[in-house]
Enzyme design. Structure first.
Site, PDB file in Angstrom:
ATOM      1  N   MET A   1       0.712  -1.273   0.138  1.00 62.95           N
ATOM      2  CA  MET A   1      -0.085   0.057   0.027  1.00 62.95           C
ATOM      3  C   MET A   1       1.014   1.229   0.020  1.00 62.95           C
ATOM      4  O   MET A   1       1.961   1.404   0.780  1.00 62.95           O
ATOM      5  CB  MET A   1      -0.920   0.053   1.060  1.00 62.95           C
ATOM      6  CG  MET A   1      -0.455   0.172   2.617  1.00 62.95           C
ATOM      7  SD  MET A   1      -1.295  -0.491   3.938  1.00 62.95           S
ATOM      8  CE  MET A   1      -2.097   1.122   4.137  1.00 62.95           C
TER       9      MET A   1
ATOM     10  N   ALA B   1       0.840   4.210   1.356  1.00 70.36           N
ATOM     11  CA  ALA B   1       1.254   4.688   2.588  1.00 70.36           C
ATOM     12  C   ALA B   1       2.554   4.142   3.258  1.00 70.36           C
ATOM     13  O   ALA B   1       3.148   4.981   3.987  1.00 70.36           O
ATOM     14  CB  ALA B   1       0.141   4.804   3.526  1.00 70.36           C
ATOM     15  N   SER B   2       2.781   2.966   2.644  1.00 71.87           N
ATOM     16  CA  SER B   2       4.344   2.356   3.556  1.00 71.87           C
ATOM     17  C   SER B   2       5.487   3.001   2.533  1.00 71.87           C
ATOM     18  O   SER B   2       5.509   2.830   1.444  1.00 71.87           O
ATOM     19  CB  SER B   2       4.001   0.986   2.998  1.00 71.87           C
ATOM     20  OG  SER B   2       5.372   0.459   3.295  1.00 71.87           O
ATOM     21  N   PRO B   3       6.452   3.573   3.585  1.00 71.43           N
ATOM     22  CA  PRO B   3       7.480   4.067   3.189  1.00 71.43           C
ATOM     23  C   PRO B   3       8.375   3.166   2.153  1.00 71.43           C
ATOM     24  O   PRO B   3       8.851   3.366   0.991  1.00 71.43           O
ATOM     25  CB  PRO B   3       8.218   4.455   4.156  1.00 71.43           C
ATOM     26  CG  PRO B   3       7.295   4.763   5.370  1.00 71.43           C
ATOM     27  CD  PRO B   3       6.393   3.661   4.939  1.00 71.43           C
TER      28      PRO B   3
ATOM     29  N   ARG C   1       7.170   2.651  -1.186  1.00 64.65           N
ATOM     30  CA  ARG C   1       7.267   3.970  -1.953  1.00 64.65           C
ATOM     31  C   ARG C   1       8.446   3.852  -2.542  1.00 64.65           C
ATOM     32  O   ARG C   1       8.812   4.539  -3.902  1.00 64.65           O
ATOM     33  CB  ARG C   1       6.820   5.205  -1.157  1.00 64.65           C
ATOM     34  CG  ARG C   1       5.446   5.406  -0.990  1.00 64.65           C
ATOM     35  CD  ARG C   1       5.165   6.872  -0.234  1.00 64.65           C
ATOM     36  NE  ARG C   1       4.842   6.579   1.204  1.00 64.65           N
ATOM     37  CZ  ARG C   1       5.455   6.993   2.343  1.00 64.65           C
ATOM     38  NH1 ARG C   1       6.631   7.977   1.815  1.00 64.65           N
ATOM     39  NH2 ARG C   1       5.230   6.912   3.442  1.00 64.65           N
TER      40      ARG C   1
END
Ligand SMILES: N[C@@H](CCC(=O)N[C@@H](CS)C(=O)NCC(=O)O)C(=O)O
Length: 222
Positions: free
Chosen positions: A9, A11-13, A16
């Site tokens: 997802m 939001a997970s660093p 990203r």
């Protein structure tokens, strides 16, 4: 044609960081949502792919690889047109690896995850002041890494930048970066934000995580 799938997802660093790498390498990929808040990472199906139940996981031709740092190194080594994002030169690579390990053990794990998972999953809203001091220490280390260079591991963009920008833009949920104290870190963040694929790969997800953290009533305790 290569068909890659990234599970996670945004939001997970670490997810990203992998999105930045996939985009920098101009690779085609699908994203399969694994929502941690819905405990989808603990499903039988996901555990078969990644028994450590972390996101991200990369699927490449039936093989599953996890840990964002391993994924990024694999992607550049396998699909990079050249080695600039993860240099083959041993000394240059050692610097990149050091920064990646710094992210794994210090910036992400000690700085971010150790307070964010208790906050988001167990509503532990009290954060000790010494933890905020740890985050400031991390900013200080990063400012030092940038002493003589414009990127985290030299004057070329590497996967170390992808890793650390995803963590730093999440740590700001707890402690702003003072541009007068950390001028090099501030310029580096602006440099990263100017990448054409930055917003879709890191900016949007970072905003989501910061909003999730800020929606909680955090108290800093002595
Ligand atoms: N070092 C790992 C860390 C991955 C990680 O801890 N991801 C978190 C989300 S940001 C996670 O999956 N947490 C759920 C769990 O560990 O069960 C990486 O870089 O991929």
């Amino acid at each position: 044609m290569v068909r890659l799938t990234l599970y996670g997802m945004e939001a997970s660093p670490p997810v990203r960081a992998c999105l930045l790498s996939l985009k920098a390498l101009d690779l085609l990929f699908d994203i399969k949502q694994v929502n941690l808040l819905e405990k989808e990472h603990l499903s039988e199906e996901y555990l078969k792919k990644n028994p450590q139940h972390t996101v991200p996981t990369l699927e490449d031709d039936g093989h599953f690889i996890w840990d964002s740092h391993a994924i990024m190194a694999y992607l550049v080594s396998k699909y990079g047109k050249d080695d600039t994002l993860y240099p083959k030169d041993l000394l240059k690579r050692a610097v990149v690896d050091q920064r990646l390990h710094f992210d794994t053990g210090v910036a992400f794990e000690r700085g971010l995850r150790s307070i964010t998972e208790p906050l988001l999953f167990r509503n532990q809203t009290e954060i000790p002041q010494h933890h905020i001091d740890v985050i400031v220490d991390i900013y200080n280390f990063l400012e030092t890494f940038l002493m003589d260079t414009i990127y985290m591991a030299g004057n070329q963009l590497t996967i170390a930048d992808f890793s650390l920008i995803s963590t730093v833009t999440s740590l700001v949920a707890y402690k702003d970066i003072d541009g007068t104290k950390f001028p090099k870190l501030t310029s580096w963040i602006k440099r990263m934000e100017s990448l054409p694929y930055y917003q879709e790969s890191n900016g949007n997800g970072a905003n989501k995580l910061v909003a999730m953290v800020k929606s909680k009533s955090i108290t800093i305790v002595p």
